[in-house]
Design a protein around this motif. Sequence first.
Motif, PDB file in Angstrom:
ATOM      1  N   GLU A  48       0.819  -1.206   0.000  1.00  0.00           N
ATOM      2  CA  GLU A  48       0.000   0.000   0.000  1.00  0.00           C
ATOM      3  C   GLU A  48       0.859   1.264   0.000  1.00  0.00           C
ATOM      4  O   GLU A  48       0.528   2.260  -0.622  1.00  0.00           O
ATOM      5  CB  GLU A  48      -0.910  -0.005   1.239  1.00  0.00           C
ATOM      6  CG  GLU A  48      -1.944   1.090   1.228  1.00  0.00           C
ATOM      7  CD  GLU A  48      -2.735   1.167   2.518  1.00  0.00           C
ATOM      8  OE1 GLU A  48      -3.577   2.061   2.633  1.00  0.00           O
ATOM      9  OE2 GLU A  48      -2.497   0.333   3.406  1.00  0.00           O
ATOM     10  N   LYS A  49       1.985   1.201   0.678  1.00  0.00           N
ATOM     11  CA  LYS A  49       2.860   2.387   0.785  1.00  0.00           C
ATOM     12  C   LYS A  49       3.575   2.702  -0.525  1.00  0.00           C
ATOM     13  O   LYS A  49       4.224   3.730  -0.660  1.00  0.00           O
ATOM     14  CB  LYS A  49       3.921   2.143   1.861  1.00  0.00           C
ATOM     15  CG  LYS A  49       3.370   1.890   3.247  1.00  0.00           C
ATOM     16  CD  LYS A  49       4.508   1.993   4.263  1.00  0.00           C
ATOM     17  CE  LYS A  49       4.153   1.407   5.607  1.00  0.00           C
ATOM     18  NZ  LYS A  49       4.373  -0.042   5.699  1.00  0.00           N
ATOM     19  N   HIS A  50       3.511   1.769  -1.473  1.00  0.00           N
ATOM     20  CA  HIS A  50       4.267   1.936  -2.720  1.00  0.00           C
ATOM     21  C   HIS A  50       3.376   2.345  -3.900  1.00  0.00           C
ATOM     22  O   HIS A  50       3.862   2.472  -5.013  1.00  0.00           O
ATOM     23  CB  HIS A  50       5.004   0.636  -3.065  1.00  0.00           C
ATOM     24  CG  HIS A  50       6.023   0.250  -2.028  1.00  0.00           C
ATOM     25  ND1 HIS A  50       7.345   0.608  -2.123  1.00  0.00           N
ATOM     26  CD2 HIS A  50       5.899  -0.420  -0.853  1.00  0.00           C
ATOM     27  CE1 HIS A  50       7.998   0.140  -1.060  1.00  0.00           C
ATOM     28  NE2 HIS A  50       7.134  -0.476  -0.278  1.00  0.00           N
ATOM     29  N   ILE A  51       2.084   2.474  -3.652  1.00  0.00           N
ATOM     30  CA  ILE A  51       1.163   2.752  -4.768  1.00  0.00           C
ATOM     31  C   ILE A  51       0.260   3.929  -4.384  1.00  0.00           C
ATOM     32  O   ILE A  51      -0.296   3.960  -3.286  1.00  0.00           O
ATOM     33  CB  ILE A  51       0.303   1.509  -5.075  1.00  0.00           C
ATOM     34  CG1 ILE A  51       1.216   0.313  -5.390  1.00  0.00           C
ATOM     35  CG2 ILE A  51      -0.631   1.773  -6.252  1.00  0.00           C
ATOM     36  CD1 ILE A  51       0.525  -1.016  -5.310  1.00  0.00           C
ATOM     37  N   TYR A  52       0.150   4.876  -5.301  1.00  0.00           N
ATOM     38  CA  TYR A  52      -0.591   6.092  -4.987  1.00  0.00           C
ATOM     39  C   TYR A  52      -1.464   6.475  -6.170  1.00  0.00           C
ATOM     40  O   TYR A  52      -1.017   6.472  -7.312  1.00  0.00           O
ATOM     41  CB  TYR A  52       0.421   7.200  -4.668  1.00  0.00           C
ATOM     42  CG  TYR A  52      -0.166   8.579  -4.589  1.00  0.00           C
ATOM     43  CD1 TYR A  52      -1.058   8.909  -3.564  1.00  0.00           C
ATOM     44  CD2 TYR A  52       0.168   9.551  -5.525  1.00  0.00           C
ATOM     45  CE1 TYR A  52      -1.600  10.180  -3.498  1.00  0.00           C
ATOM     46  CE2 TYR A  52      -0.379  10.830  -5.453  1.00  0.00           C
ATOM     47  CZ  TYR A  52      -1.261  11.134  -4.442  1.00  0.00           C
ATOM     48  OH  TYR A  52      -1.791  12.384  -4.382  1.00  0.00           O
ATOM     49  N   LEU A  53      -2.727   6.783  -5.867  1.00  0.00           N
ATOM     50  CA  LEU A  53      -3.637   7.290  -6.898  1.00  0.00           C
ATOM     51  C   LEU A  53      -3.824   8.775  -6.625  1.00  0.00           C
ATOM     52  O   LEU A  53      -4.278   9.160  -5.548  1.00  0.00           O
ATOM     53  CB  LEU A  53      -4.982   6.552  -6.827  1.00  0.00           C
ATOM     54  CG  LEU A  53      -6.112   7.111  -7.698  1.00  0.00           C
ATOM     55  CD1 LEU A  53      -5.785   6.963  -9.178  1.00  0.00           C
ATOM     56  CD2 LEU A  53      -7.426   6.399  -7.381  1.00  0.00           C
TER      57      LEU A  53
END
Length: 472
Positions: free
Chosen positions: A16-21
């Motif tokens: 989760e910490k590596h993917i951003y929308l």
Amino acid sequence: MPMVLLNCDKDIPEREKHIYLKVDGEDSRDFLPVSNAQTLPGTLSERGCAFCGAKLVIGGVLKDTIQMIHGPIGCAYDTWHTKRYPTDNGHFNMKYVWSTDMKESHIVFGGEKRLEKSCHEAFDEMPDVKRMIIYTTCPTALIGDDIKAVAKKVMAERPDVDIFTVECPGFAGVSQSKGHHVLNIGWINEKVGQLDAEITSPYTMNFIGDFNIGGDTQLLQQYWDKLGIQVIAHFTGNGTYDDLRRMHKAQLNVVNCARSSGYIANELKKQYGIPRLDIDSWGFSYMAEGIRKICAFFGIEEKGEALLAEEYAKWKPQLDWYKERLKGTKMAIWTGGPRLWHWTKSVEDDLGVQVVAMSSKFGHQEDFEKVIARGQTGTYYIDDGNELEFFEIIDLVKPDVIFTGPRVGELVKKLHIPYVNGHGYHNGPYMGFEGFVNLARDMYNAVHNPLLKLAATDIRTGIATPAKEAAE
Ligand code: CFM
């Protein structure tokens, strides 16, 4: 907005910490993907190793240097000829590969003698070549072979040769990024300042972080020639070993790839007081901005404007032809890091293309700061993406074309999504004005490839079914 992608039986919450929308109204700085961190156990990274970052990306580009890889043969083979960086001397760097070809007995009894013998053999075989870089690899670093001592001994026996050593085994860092750093710092500390330069112009610079992919360096060189700017050293596209020993003689350091080569520019500033100027060399607007900045530094603005007028007259109509046909295309960029921020706004401004997803193999926080500042909302920003996440993203954003490497590219091709080689290019160069027209042309050819319309594939099953267009 942080995201976890779930297209597998067992999701990994830490991803989760590596993917951003990116969504409207959020301060994106609060949500930069974690980067330059160790790949999580359970995900399959497409990263390269630290040795690869030093050899394949930077050192192996030089056109006059024997690349002696001290390790098993695979380390040499896998960093040879997998990248397209031509040279103007018949592509010496892409023709040959050198290895000490370590076997079990050398690991047990030590490999220094074998390295020494290999160095002499290589110089004997190529009497015209007098420069060499020796690299350690994982096994030779583990057994503690002293490559610096061997280099010293060989140089003592052969006074006309010069050898640089890179001690950066594959396990030295979390990705190839570590190899860039080790080579940059080693070079500035051990080799820069050794040779004088013959100055032929009142304007001198080094061009840093451009590796002549598909001929980029040679294309840009036409601009510097027209502007009367002498390039002391190219770090390292189409470059020579000895020119890089003269880097301290330039008035200005122009940096394209800040990730791989910002370190040496910073050191040149610190140790020699040479200013650093960062530019983008891809895209019409960025390239023009870069040329203007360089010309302003030297006070040759008029020459710059004349060059830009000439280039725009020649290439802008072609760019516009492609823009007309490409606008609205949804593009994904999955490369190393910097090309995300170099390209997202240039394809948007110059070609009307919408970048819907970007994944960086090894970018650091500063790369993500730039890419998120320049990128659009509604776009996914991923650090060190894995294949299952790529499938999920494709499902979510349905890109029309993906700029990535051959490994992932072959994978998406099976899903009948066109890909363009975002590392080595399909038909480069892609830098400069002519280059960006080439990029547009390759994108256009990929998106409109009639073969891809003949069948569609279910992403989850991989089963191809006739597409509607084909049935009609
Ligand atoms: Fe710089 Fe590069 Fe890149 Fe790169 Fe690379 Fe590359 Fe890249 Mo492939 S030096 S960081 S380590 S621009 S090889 S020529 S394309 S991943 S985005």
